[in-house]
Design an enzyme around this catalytic site. Structure first.
Site, PDB file in Angstrom:
ATOM      1  CE1 TYR A 142      51.550  59.400  60.258  1.00 47.86           C
ATOM      2  CE2 TYR A 142      53.658  60.505  60.612  1.00 47.86           C
ATOM      3  CZ  TYR A 142      52.804  59.448  60.863  1.00 47.86           C
ATOM      4  OH  TYR A 142      53.188  58.446  61.712  1.00 47.86           O
ATOM      5  CE  LYS A 195      49.552  59.015  63.290  1.00 46.56           C
ATOM      6  NZ  LYS A 195      49.118  57.768  63.926  1.00 46.56           N
TER       7      LYS A 195
HETATM    8  N1  LIG Z   1      56.939  53.249  61.641  1.00 45.08           N
HETATM    9  C1  LIG Z   1      57.276  54.440  62.126  1.00 45.08           C
HETATM   10  O1  LIG Z   1      58.411  54.939  61.968  1.00 45.08           O
HETATM   11  C2  LIG Z   1      56.285  55.231  62.935  1.00 45.08           C
HETATM   12  C3  LIG Z   1      56.750  56.380  63.600  1.00 45.08           C
HETATM   13  C4  LIG Z   1      55.850  57.128  64.333  1.00 45.08           C
HETATM   14  C5  LIG Z   1      54.531  56.737  64.427  1.00 45.08           C
HETATM   15  N2  LIG Z   1      54.106  55.614  63.771  1.00 45.08           N
HETATM   16  C6  LIG Z   1      52.693  55.263  63.910  1.00 45.08           C
HETATM   17  O2  LIG Z   1      52.588  53.925  64.345  1.00 45.08           O
HETATM   18  C7  LIG Z   1      51.420  53.310  63.775  1.00 45.08           C
HETATM   19  C8  LIG Z   1      51.814  52.026  63.057  1.00 45.08           C
HETATM   20  O3  LIG Z   1      52.830  52.311  62.122  1.00 45.08           O
HETATM   21  P1  LIG Z   1      53.580  51.137  61.318  1.00 45.08           P
HETATM   22  O4  LIG Z   1      54.780  51.768  60.727  1.00 45.08           O
HETATM   23  O5  LIG Z   1      53.685  49.914  62.179  1.00 45.08           O
HETATM   24  O6  LIG Z   1      52.478  50.878  60.148  1.00 45.08           O
HETATM   25  P2  LIG Z   1      52.416  49.780  58.995  1.00 45.08           P
HETATM   26  O7  LIG Z   1      53.657  48.988  58.902  1.00 45.08           O
HETATM   27  O8  LIG Z   1      51.956  50.498  57.789  1.00 45.08           O
HETATM   28  O9  LIG Z   1      51.254  48.794  59.522  1.00 45.08           O
HETATM   29  C9  LIG Z   1      49.981  49.268  59.583  1.00 45.08           C
HETATM   30  C10 LIG Z   1      49.024  48.188  60.046  1.00 45.08           C
HETATM   31  O10 LIG Z   1      47.706  48.714  59.949  1.00 45.08           O
HETATM   32  C11 LIG Z   1      46.962  47.976  58.974  1.00 45.08           C
HETATM   33  N3  LIG Z   1      46.139  48.962  58.256  1.00 45.08           N
HETATM   34  C12 LIG Z   1      46.563  49.962  57.443  1.00 45.08           C
HETATM   35  N4  LIG Z   1      45.513  50.660  56.987  1.00 45.08           N
HETATM   36  C13 LIG Z   1      44.405  50.072  57.515  1.00 45.08           C
HETATM   37  C14 LIG Z   1      43.031  50.332  57.409  1.00 45.08           C
HETATM   38  N5  LIG Z   1      42.539  51.335  56.663  1.00 45.08           N
HETATM   39  N6  LIG Z   1      42.163  49.547  58.107  1.00 45.08           N
HETATM   40  C15 LIG Z   1      42.621  48.531  58.866  1.00 45.08           C
HETATM   41  N7  LIG Z   1      43.928  48.234  59.003  1.00 45.08           N
HETATM   42  C16 LIG Z   1      44.798  49.003  58.328  1.00 45.08           C
HETATM   43  C17 LIG Z   1      47.995  47.259  58.124  1.00 45.08           C
HETATM   44  O11 LIG Z   1      47.498  46.071  57.515  1.00 45.08           O
HETATM   45  P3  LIG Z   1      46.741  46.125  56.075  1.00 45.08           P
HETATM   46  O12 LIG Z   1      47.617  46.926  55.162  1.00 45.08           O
HETATM   47  O13 LIG Z   1      46.586  44.706  55.677  1.00 45.08           O
HETATM   48  O14 LIG Z   1      45.434  46.786  56.327  1.00 45.08           O
HETATM   49  C18 LIG Z   1      49.031  46.938  59.190  1.00 45.08           C
HETATM   50  O15 LIG Z   1      48.611  45.847  59.971  1.00 45.08           O
HETATM   51  C19 LIG Z   1      50.789  54.382  62.881  1.00 45.08           C
HETATM   52  O16 LIG Z   1      49.799  55.070  63.597  1.00 45.08           O
HETATM   53  C20 LIG Z   1      51.947  55.315  62.584  1.00 45.08           C
HETATM   54  O17 LIG Z   1      51.527  56.640  62.308  1.00 45.08           O
HETATM   55  C21 LIG Z   1      54.960  54.866  63.017  1.00 45.08           C
END
Ligand SMILES: NC(=O)c1ccc[n+]([C@@H]2O[C@H](COP(=O)([O-])OP(=O)(O)OC[C@H]3O[C@@H](n4cnc5c(N)ncnc54)[C@H](OP(=O)(O)O)[C@@H]3O)[C@@H](O)[C@H]2O)c1
Length: 254
Positions: free
Chosen positions: A154, A158
């Site tokens: 991961y 990134k």
């Molecule tokens: N949450 C954290 O603590 C955190 C921290 C640092 C960085 N980030 C970054 O922020 C971003 C969002 O994180 P999040 O925690 O909000 O993620 P999340 O809750 O897993 O949501 C991901 C979104 O992307 C969609 N998705 C996942 N795989 C997909 C695919 N192959 N094609 C199209 N859509 C897809 C999901 O819907 P479906 O499953 O229906 O496709 C959902 O809408 C990511 O890049 C993550 O690395 C998150």
């Protein structure tokens, strides 16, 4: 401050929940029209309805970003139905699961989609009269090696994207297209990864929370406001940067 986003045409991948959904909502509240995608149609539909309630135009398409042709189709549909693309937000990630195929997943769900997205959207962004903008959603895990990063694909994947985005920013300056990165620290929301860890692995959750000087994890809207600023004309001379949104979680000098 007026961000200058009224009528802007914005594409956000993975906008049916969490950070992506908050980014799309914040753009809509600033007067932008949206094209959003995710794999599961029902949550995507609900997110699109929420966006339409702001009065903005919304294009939603169920698409898996790991499928290059589906991604190309989504970008083409977004450009056609919105009449162009001013801002591209790449938000989907393969996540940090410690599975044996994690490196392949990082390539398929993080690296290739960003490379393809920028390639497909480039002519539209370059044609934007507002000045096109790309925002890559990365992570603090790309910027340090200890937990929760660790020896997993991961953070490394990134970090590769951070490098690519910084290089694109320099290359695309002559086209008037800005490219920036937002690196969230741990972000919590109902149903999200940290919400699950809080319940399933409270000791680990607490060890991370205790390292955040603000004493709490971040919220999706706190990441969204940073992403929306970088995507907006208000950031007209900001490109090639990596904006960390982590409540001082990372102990480093940027
Ligand atoms: N949450 C954290 O603590 C955190 C921290 C640092 C960085 N980030 C970054 O922020 C971003 C969002 O994180 P999040 O925690 O909000 O993620 P999340 O809750 O897993 O949501 C991901 C979104 O992307 C969609 N998705 C996942 N795989 C997909 C695919 N192959 N094609 C199209 N859509 C897809 C999901 O819907 P479906 O499953 O229906 O496709 C959902 O809408 C990511 O890049 C993550 O690395 C998150």
């Amino acid at each position: 401050m007026d961000l200058g986003l009224q009528g802007a045409r914005v594409v956000v991948t993975g906008a049916s929940r969490g950070i992506g959904r908050a980014i799309a909502r914040t753009f809509a509240e600033e007067g932008a029209d949206l094209a959003i995608c995710a794999r599961s149609p029902e949550p995507l539909k609900r997110a699109a309805e929420e966006l339409r309630a702001t009065g903005r135009r919304v294009v939603e398409q169920a698409a898996d970003v790991t499928d290059g042709e589906a991604l190309r189709g989504f970008v083409a549909e977004a450009a056609e139905r919105l009449g162009g693309i001013d801002v591209l937000v790449s938000n989907v990630s393969g996540g940090s699961a410690a599975t044996p195929d994690q490196w392949e997943r990082g390539l398929a769900a993080d690296i290739l989609p960003f490379v393809r997205l920028t390639e497909y959207a480039e002519p539209h962004l370059a044609a934007s009269e507002r000045g096109g903008a790309v925002v890559l959603i990365s992570t603090t895990s790309a910027l340090h090696a200890s937990a929760p990063s660790g020896p997993k694909a991961y953070g490394a994947v990134k970090a590769a994207l951070n490098h690519y985005a910084a290089a694109l920013a320099r290359s695309w300056a002559e086209k008037g297209v800005r490219v920036n990165t937002v690196s969230p620290g741990p972000i919590e929301f109902p149903g999200g990864g940290w919400d699950r860890r809080r319940h399933n692995d409270p000791v680990f959750y607490e060890s991370i929370r205790a390292r955040i000087p603000y004493g709490r994890l971040g919220r999706p809207e706190e990441v969204a406001r940073a992403a929306v600023y970088l995507g907006s004309p208000a950031a007209s001379f900001v490109t090639g940067t990596n904006l960390v949104v982590d409540g001082a979680f990372l102990d480093r000098v940027h």
